[in-house]
Design an enzyme around this catalytic site. Sequence first.
Site, mmCIF file in Angstrom:
data_model
loop_
_atom_site.group_PDB
_atom_site.id
_atom_site.type_symbol
_atom_site.label_atom_id
_atom_site.label_comp_id
_atom_site.label_asym_id
_atom_site.label_seq_id
_atom_site.Cartn_x
_atom_site.Cartn_y
_atom_site.Cartn_z
ATOM 1 C CG ASP A 198 46.432 -1.924 37.488
ATOM 2 O OD1 ASP A 198 46.203 -2.430 38.604
ATOM 3 O OD2 ASP A 198 46.667 -2.602 36.467
ATOM 4 C CD GLN A 201 50.565 -7.612 40.785
ATOM 5 O OE1 GLN A 201 51.174 -7.998 41.771
ATOM 6 N NE2 GLN A 201 49.721 -8.388 40.122
ATOM 7 C CB CYS A 361 46.971 -10.234 31.531
ATOM 8 S SG CYS A 361 45.929 -11.671 31.820
#
Length: 407
Positions: A198, A201, A361
């Site tokens: 992921d 960021q 989240c």
Amino acid sequence: MDVKAIRQQFPILDQEVNGHPLVYLDSSATSQKPLAVINAVNDYYKQDNSNVHRGVHTLGSRATDKYEGAREKVCQFINADSHAEVIFNRGTTSGINTVASSYARQNLKPGDEVVITPMEHHSNIIPWQQAVKASGATLKYIPLQPDGTIALEDVREVVTSNTKVVAITHVSNVLGTVNPVKEIAKIAHDHDAVIVVDGAQGAPHLKVDVQDLDCDFYALSGHKMCGPTGIGVLYGKKKLLEAMEPFEFGGEMIDFVNLYDSTWKELPWKFEGGTPVIAGAVGLGAAIDFLSEIGMDAITKHEKILADYAMEQMRTIEGINVYGPESRAALVTFNLADVHPHDTATVLDSEGIAVRAGHHCAQPLMRWLDVTATARASFYLYNTKEDVDLLVNGLLKTKEYFGDVYE
């Protein structure tokens, strides 16, 4: 980095909010957009607006050139081996769901394992929960160290010969932890597992080289790296993408359709069903040009200075809890004792300071921290030490507003 000159490229920053100059400290949620990106999207709609790939007329050709040109920019930005490994989509969530649906569900079986961490964003938890439910596989978690980092010894213990997928965030959106993706990838590959990163960021703040990381998949969102909303990228190793079936069907991704069966286009288009976000891709290409001209190493260095300074200044505030490791990406997540983070964010907003408040989240991580919510200040290339000082002053005013609750 000439931050003053950079700030002038972001028109939204030149305004007052509640009678104060805007201090935007919510770039982890979405970054602001420079004029280069705004103008690129505007020019596309004014001059080149057309669907891509299908038309032979001039506008169609120009739109296709810009769309595929943006793909080449992404390819170079993350050092993919081929443009065929760069798939445009709606964002990181879409990318992870593609892997969970098109790779994991096709390959997982009862007894297999998917390994993630408690620090993941919901977008890197829920798709794997659904994938293991559908396949009969098991979901496992790498434990966190007390400071919110990952120990490679724990990775080696949790990842086994039954592990088929390791999914991990490059940078935590709450803790600021920068995970050792390259080392974790090696551990995964030693057990014949794939690693999914992921990068929501990571890509905005770090120089990403997917070949050096040796990740199998890397997902990112354009809107967090100065690009438009609604556009993202899934990188995948070509051999894996070629073996995967698409899970979204329609125009653009087909080669031939007959009454009872169809065949798919070659990579990357077989994963881009329907009319793509053309203007978004054009804007993302402009954002990559903007970031590349400044230099990702320079951006990372600037943000480290800001993060270190913020940690130093905020810890002078009595009654503040700061979460995460000492060495971190450009964000600080915190709570003031006895003040709900929503109240903290509201007072800061009255001072023109935009921060995020809530569970970000990341509800499993909130439970690990033993809190229901936190406040988060996140920094980017357009922020300054003066922004940090204003944040600290705003937090002191927050304490004053709610009274001296610390004695």
